[in-house]
Design a protein around this motif. Structure first.
Motif: not given
Length: 183
Positions: A131-140
């Motif tokens: 889901d991408g790096p968590a620390k980048y705070e990407l929104n699903k």
């Protein structure tokens, strides 16, 4: 019950008169202050194809004045429109770092197919964290998140789109933000 009838009537009026009303807020994804730092990807295209690496680390070590990082949940022609706009900026600003990071189900084969057809300059990669790096705070809820950041990680511009079509419609603005950031 009265509220449901009113909502139904409002919907009929909106659809009947051919106007559109934005419901809710625009999608937000990624930091607006500073990027999340190092994370690993598997390069699918580019001179690092087949290897795992950290483009954030590489571009930081090279002291790139600006980077365009595109996170995507889809690999389609709309995404290609965005990447081609960024490629055009990179071709006239060699110091601009660029990378596309596939997340949430984007497969290597998806990017290989795009590359075979379009011959993009920007490296196409897959995040090692699905889901991408968590620390980048990407929104699903964001199909595409574009972070344009300056050397040191300060975000110059953040774009988030619910669909790749919306992202393609803003490709020119993304390219303009990249051009401005690399100055």
């Amino acid at each position: 019950m009265r509220a449901i009838r009113f909502l139904g009537l409002a919907l009929v009026l909106v659809l009947g008169f051919g106007t559109s009303v934005a419901v809710g807020e625009d999608v937000k994804s990624g930091s607006t202050k500073k990027v999340g730092g190092p994370f690993d990807v598997k390069a699918i295209t580019g001179d690092k194809a087949g290897t795992s690496l950290c483009y954030y680390c590489q571009y930081s070590a090279q002291k790139r004045p600006a980077v365009v990082m595109i996170f995507t949940q889809k690999a389609d022609d709309n995404l290609v429109t965005v990447v081609k706009a960024v490629d055009a900026v990179q071709k006239t600003n060699e110091k601009l770092g660029t990378v596309v990071v596939g997340v949430s189900g984007v497969e290597a084969a998806d990017f290989e197919k795009i590359q075979a057809t379009h011959k993009l300059t920007t490296p196409l990669t897959i995040a090692e964290d699905k889901d991408g790096p968590a620390k980048y705070e990407l929104n699903k809820a964001a199909a595409v998140t574009v972070l344009v950041y300056k050397q040191g990680g300060a975000v110059a511009k953040n774009f988030a789109f619910k669909t790749t079509k919306e992202a393609a419609e803003k490709a020119k603005e993304i390219a303009e933000a990249a051009t401005e950031a690399v100055k």
